[in-house]
Scaffold this motif. Structure first.
Motif, PDB file in Angstrom:
ATOM      1  N   GLU A 308      43.282  43.150  37.658  1.00  0.00           N
ATOM      2  CA  GLU A 308      42.429  44.309  37.873  1.00  0.00           C
ATOM      3  C   GLU A 308      43.258  45.553  38.174  1.00  0.00           C
ATOM      4  OE1 GLU A 308      38.786  43.645  40.057  1.00  0.00           O
ATOM      5  OE2 GLU A 308      39.114  41.487  39.975  1.00  0.00           O
ATOM      6  N   ASP A 309      42.609  46.690  38.010  1.00  0.00           N
ATOM      7  CA  ASP A 309      43.239  48.008  38.091  1.00  0.00           C
ATOM      8  C   ASP A 309      44.127  48.166  39.331  1.00  0.00           C
ATOM      9  OD1 ASP A 309      43.869  50.630  37.750  1.00  0.00           O
ATOM     10  OD2 ASP A 309      41.831  51.401  37.806  1.00  0.00           O
ATOM     11  N   GLU A 310      43.565  47.879  40.503  1.00  0.00           N
ATOM     12  CA  GLU A 310      44.321  48.105  41.746  1.00  0.00           C
ATOM     13  C   GLU A 310      45.486  47.128  41.900  1.00  0.00           C
ATOM     14  OE1 GLU A 310      40.667  45.567  42.777  1.00  0.00           O
ATOM     15  OE2 GLU A 310      41.155  47.302  41.513  1.00  0.00           O
ATOM     16  N   GLU A 311      45.399  45.966  41.267  1.00  0.00           N
ATOM     17  CA  GLU A 311      46.494  45.000  41.325  1.00  0.00           C
ATOM     18  C   GLU A 311      47.670  45.461  40.466  1.00  0.00           C
ATOM     19  OE1 GLU A 311      43.732  41.027  42.065  1.00  0.00           O
ATOM     20  OE2 GLU A 311      43.995  41.824  40.043  1.00  0.00           O
ATOM     21  N   VAL A 312      47.365  46.131  39.367  1.00  0.00           N
ATOM     22  CA  VAL A 312      48.428  46.747  38.567  1.00  0.00           C
ATOM     23  C   VAL A 312      49.152  47.799  39.406  1.00  0.00           C
ATOM     24  CG1 VAL A 312      48.938  48.145  36.530  1.00  0.00           C
ATOM     25  CG2 VAL A 312      47.207  46.334  36.401  1.00  0.00           C
ATOM     26  N   ASP A 313      48.385  48.622  40.107  1.00  0.00           N
ATOM     27  CA  ASP A 313      48.978  49.652  40.980  1.00  0.00           C
ATOM     28  C   ASP A 313      49.892  49.028  42.021  1.00  0.00           C
ATOM     29  OD1 ASP A 313      47.623  51.673  39.657  1.00  0.00           O
ATOM     30  OD2 ASP A 313      45.931  51.674  41.055  1.00  0.00           O
ATOM     31  N   TYR A 314      49.433  47.948  42.638  1.00  0.00           N
ATOM     32  CA  TYR A 314      50.219  47.283  43.686  1.00  0.00           C
ATOM     33  C   TYR A 314      51.566  46.805  43.140  1.00  0.00           C
ATOM     34  CZ  TYR A 314      51.749  43.557  46.837  1.00  0.00           C
ATOM     35  OH  TYR A 314      52.498  42.744  47.657  1.00  0.00           O
ATOM     36  N   LEU A 315      51.551  46.148  41.997  1.00  0.00           N
ATOM     37  CA  LEU A 315      52.795  45.597  41.450  1.00  0.00           C
ATOM     38  C   LEU A 315      53.737  46.711  40.985  1.00  0.00           C
ATOM     39  CD1 LEU A 315      51.503  42.444  39.559  1.00  0.00           C
ATOM     40  CD2 LEU A 315      52.827  42.509  41.670  1.00  0.00           C
ATOM     41  N   LEU A 316      53.195  47.764  40.393  1.00  0.00           N
ATOM     42  CA  LEU A 316      54.046  48.891  39.992  1.00  0.00           C
ATOM     43  C   LEU A 316      54.646  49.578  41.219  1.00  0.00           C
ATOM     44  CD1 LEU A 316      51.948  50.476  37.091  1.00  0.00           C
ATOM     45  CD2 LEU A 316      54.082  49.176  36.887  1.00  0.00           C
ATOM     46  N   GLU A 317      53.862  49.736  42.257  1.00  0.00           N
ATOM     47  CA  GLU A 317      54.354  50.345  43.502  1.00  0.00           C
ATOM     48  C   GLU A 317      55.455  49.484  44.129  1.00  0.00           C
ATOM     49  OE1 GLU A 317      52.626  51.142  48.010  1.00  0.00           O
ATOM     50  OE2 GLU A 317      51.222  51.094  46.330  1.00  0.00           O
ATOM     51  N   ILE A 332      52.321  48.675  29.869  1.00  0.00           N
ATOM     52  CA  ILE A 332      51.978  47.285  30.188  1.00  0.00           C
ATOM     53  C   ILE A 332      51.327  46.626  28.974  1.00  0.00           C
ATOM     54  CG2 ILE A 332      50.557  45.806  31.660  1.00  0.00           C
ATOM     55  CD1 ILE A 332      51.012  47.869  33.899  1.00  0.00           C
ATOM     56  N   LYS A 333      51.907  45.495  28.567  1.00  0.00           N
ATOM     57  CA  LYS A 333      51.471  44.825  27.333  1.00  0.00           C
ATOM     58  C   LYS A 333      50.454  43.717  27.583  1.00  0.00           C
ATOM     59  CE  LYS A 333      54.573  44.446  24.074  1.00  0.00           C
ATOM     60  NZ  LYS A 333      55.779  44.108  23.290  1.00  0.00           N
ATOM     61  N   TRP A 501      48.832  41.398  24.639  1.00  0.00           N
ATOM     62  CA  TRP A 501      47.421  41.300  24.307  1.00  0.00           C
ATOM     63  C   TRP A 501      47.120  41.776  22.883  1.00  0.00           C
ATOM     64  CZ3 TRP A 501      45.730  43.514  29.685  1.00  0.00           C
ATOM     65  CH2 TRP A 501      45.564  42.439  30.583  1.00  0.00           C
ATOM     66  N   ASN A 502      47.695  42.905  22.480  1.00  0.00           N
ATOM     67  CA  ASN A 502      47.398  43.446  21.155  1.00  0.00           C
ATOM     68  C   ASN A 502      47.918  42.529  20.048  1.00  0.00           C
ATOM     69  OD1 ASN A 502      46.055  45.730  22.118  1.00  0.00           O
ATOM     70  ND2 ASN A 502      47.946  46.909  22.297  1.00  0.00           N
ATOM     71  N   ALA A 503      49.111  41.986  20.249  1.00  0.00           N
ATOM     72  CA  ALA A 503      49.670  41.055  19.265  1.00  0.00           C
ATOM     73  C   ALA A 503      48.836  39.787  19.187  1.00  0.00           C
ATOM     74  CB  ALA A 503      51.113  40.723  19.629  1.00  0.00           C
ATOM     75  N   SER A 504      48.275  39.381  20.316  1.00  0.00           N
ATOM     76  CA  SER A 504      47.459  38.172  20.348  1.00  0.00           C
ATOM     77  C   SER A 504      46.179  38.350  19.526  1.00  0.00           C
ATOM     78  CB  SER A 504      47.119  37.820  21.801  1.00  0.00           C
ATOM     79  OG  SER A 504      46.668  36.499  21.912  1.00  0.00           O
ATOM     80  N   ILE A 505      45.612  39.535  19.556  1.00  0.00           N
ATOM     81  CA  ILE A 505      44.423  39.817  18.741  1.00  0.00           C
ATOM     82  C   ILE A 505      44.774  39.724  17.259  1.00  0.00           C
ATOM     83  CG2 ILE A 505      42.830  41.648  18.032  1.00  0.00           C
ATOM     84  CD1 ILE A 505      42.694  42.537  20.948  1.00  0.00           C
ATOM     85  N   ALA A 544      41.958  45.858  33.631  1.00  0.00           N
ATOM     86  CA  ALA A 544      43.285  46.216  34.137  1.00  0.00           C
ATOM     87  C   ALA A 544      43.581  47.694  33.924  1.00  0.00           C
ATOM     88  CB  ALA A 544      44.340  45.370  33.434  1.00  0.00           C
ATOM     89  N   ASN A 545      42.742  48.355  33.107  1.00  0.00           N
ATOM     90  CA  ASN A 545      42.932  49.770  32.775  1.00  0.00           C
ATOM     91  C   ASN A 545      44.294  50.013  32.121  1.00  0.00           C
ATOM     92  OD1 ASN A 545      42.292  52.486  32.564  1.00  0.00           O
ATOM     93  ND2 ASN A 545      43.014  52.975  34.629  1.00  0.00           N
ATOM     94  N   VAL A 546      44.605  49.161  31.147  1.00  0.00           N
ATOM     95  CA  VAL A 546      45.856  49.312  30.406  1.00  0.00           C
ATOM     96  C   VAL A 546      45.566  49.141  28.911  1.00  0.00           C
ATOM     97  CG1 VAL A 546      47.219  48.379  32.302  1.00  0.00           C
ATOM     98  CG2 VAL A 546      46.457  46.854  30.483  1.00  0.00           C
ATOM     99  N   GLY A 547      46.536  49.521  28.084  1.00  0.00           N
ATOM    100  CA  GLY A 547      46.476  49.243  26.644  1.00  0.00           C
ATOM    101  C   GLY A 547      45.657  50.230  25.876  1.00  0.00           C
TER     102      GLY A 547
END
Length: 547
Positions: A308-317, A332-333, A501-505, A544-547
């Motif tokens: 989720e969005d805030e978890e991405v923020d946490y790991l980047l921080e 982020i892929k 994710w995009n390659a998987s599609i 995740a608000n990415v891609g």
């Protein structure tokens, strides 16, 4: 592993042991029990290793955090966990060396004092491991550190390098399932437990299950049922005995994946402490970089955990102080989330998941006769399985020693397989060096079977450009590894979904015709399966608000 053949056996035969749940612990129990001469059934409501066991950080380790807590809190139960983990690390690698290998981890430090602290801790870590073939830890100066990971921050003082193990968790599980099946176990994915039937004394005598592919319901008869469903164990325990109290305290952990150009290294990094007292790993995965993990309570077991969005923020921080150039959110892929099976003692109301041990327990319910393997972690799966099957031996009146430590897994069982000959034949077919390396690492001594399909059925083409995967692997997985859904192949047999994710599609569109051909899908089914898979990935990206 032909699914229909195994289903026919499950419907018609009676078993000594039926294992419910085919993650690391369930597959380990099925293999151990099969090695001891039991007639074994293994089922899972999803794919093999579809849940917790395929959502790990892909490390085989004793747990450096447990070592630190053992000394800080004088909690030497944690030290026991480290010792067990480090002993098993060597075994896990030896059973399937094509899937599990040593990995160098760099711990950046920002002062001489900090360096001394971590150096002493990791020396103790190495002493506990003993002579297991891993190189000793080493204090690297600034120049040496950048030689290992060029992308680290220029502010660091030095680093400590030590070694742990890395592995492909999903394929390792499939190899265990294949090994159990080779010994006679009946195995199937997408078979859901619906209820138990009991005898006159209240003991379990059969399981009512449903084939989620065909919709057919049937019964599996067994003398003993072993619950290996990880964080979902309480549902099975309460189905067997509604008076039992809940034991599991699930915790969610997430990972993100971004391009390897930001670190430019085959080595990994350990971030020794986060703002909430965890350690975070930054490690290579399939030519990308993975960062994880987090630790938060998770109660919604009816839904798949997602990044989720805030978890991405946490790991980047968390990552930012340690790298010279930060990846942006748009870089982020992919990402993934899993649920840890943290275990609470009976009658405990503790809520802090970080304080719960990841040790395991074999629980026997006297009322129903259900045996449950609770808690634990990947590295000690074999010890967990041994403890459960030891208990099963006592209950079923069988004397048989555990031999799983000496039993190589499928992919590491042939003395006649030659890597040199394989590479020569693969080169003659025009396969690239990256594809050859990939096939050897994924399939071990079964690589020749993949190559045979590629040659005989003209399936040497890449699934998608930019990745070493070839179309023969799809057919191999459908015929030999019980791949049943698109996601089984993309997420767990190939591991593409968790790195791009995009390659998987794109890959899903290419492989769908092979699923249709091998599994007999109608055109309508193929369209539905592909549409649902693409929709799921797009939803992952949205949350995740990415891609």
């Amino acid at each position: 592993m032909n699914r229909q053949t195994h289903l026919s056996k499950l419907k018609s035969e009676e078993y000594d042991i039926c294992v419910i749940g085919a993650g690391a612990s369930g597959a380990g129990v099925a293999l151990d029990a099969s090695l001891r001469g039991f007639k074994v059934a293994l089922i899972d409501r999803s794919d093999f290793c579809a849940e917790t066991s395929s959502r790990s950080t892909k490390l085989i380790h004793g747990g450096v955090r447990y070592l630190e807590q053992a000394f800080k809190k004088l909690d030497f139960a944690q030290l026991k966990q480290v010792k067990h983990g480090l002993h098993e690390r060597k075994t896990v690698i030896s059973l399937a060396p094509h899937l599990a290998k040593p990995l160098a981890l760099i711990t950046p430090v920002f002062s001489w004092v900090e360096g001394m602290y971590y150096s002493i801790g990791l020396k103790i870590y190495g002493m506990i491991a003993g002579d297991d073939g891993m190189p000793p830890s080493k204090w690297l100066n600034k120049k040496e550190t950048y030689e290992h990971i060029p992308g680290l921050t220029k502010k660091l003082h030095s680093s400590i390098m030590y070694y742990d193990g890395q592995f492909d968790d999903a394929r390792y599980t499939v190899a265990m399932v294949q090994s159990a099946a080779k010994l006679g176990a009946s195995v199937s994915n997408y078979v859901e437990l619906k209820d138990f039937q009991k005898d006159g004394s209240g003991k379990l005598q059969s399981a009512k299950v449903k084939d989620l592919v065909s919709g057919e319901e049937f019964q599996i008869k067994a003398r003993l049922f072993i619950n290996c469903t990880g964080p979902y164990a309480d549902a099975v325990r309460l189905m067997a005995d509604p008076s039992e109290e809940k034991r599991m305290r699930p915790a969610k952990g997430v990972h993100i994946v971004f391009p390897s150009s930001y670190l430019q290294s085959k080595d990994a990094m350990l971030i020794p402490e986060t703002k909430d007292g965890r350690v975070v790993f930054v490690k290579p995965i399939d030519n990308e970089v993975m960062v994880g993990t987090t630790d938060t309570a998770y109660d919604n077991l009816d839904e798949e955990p997602v990044l989720e969005d805030e978890e991405v923020d946490y790991l980047l921080e968390t990552l930012e102080p340690f790298v010279d150039q930060m990846p942006k959110r748009a870089d982020i892929k992919a990402g993934f989330a899993g649920v840890r099976p943290l275990l609470a003692p009976k009658s405990s109301n503790r809520k802090d998941t970080k304080s719960l041990l990841r040790d395991h327990e074999v629980e026997y319910d006297q009322s129903s006769g259900l045996l449950s393997l609770l808690g634990g972690k990947w590295t000690t799966y074999r010890v967990m399985a041994k403890d459960a099957v030891d208990y099963a031996c006592d209950l079923l009146g069988k004397e048989a020693e555990c031999t799983s430590e000496q039993h190589p897994l499928v992919g590491n069982q042939s003395n006649n397989f030659s890597k040199v000959n394989f590479e020569k034949e693969a080169n003659q077919l025009g396969l690239s060096s990256s594809t050859v390396e990939h096939i050897l690492e994924k399939y071990g001594d079964q690589a020749g079977e993949v190559l045979s399909i590629a040659q005989n059925e003209q399936l040497t083409d890449l699934i998608i450009e930019g990745y070493p995967f070839i179309k023969a692997e799809v057919v191999y997985a459908l015929r030999n590894e019980m791949a049943t859904k698109l996601r089984d192949f993309l997420s767990r047999r190939l591991r593409l979904e968790i790195s791009d994710w995009n390659a998987s599609i794109k890959a899903a569109e290419v492989i769908t015709p092979y699923f249709r051909q091998e599994l007999g899908w109608s055109e309508e089914t193929a369209v539905i399966e592909l549409t649902e898979y693409v929709k799921m990935i797009e939803e992952f990206k949205r949350k995740a608000n990415v891609g």
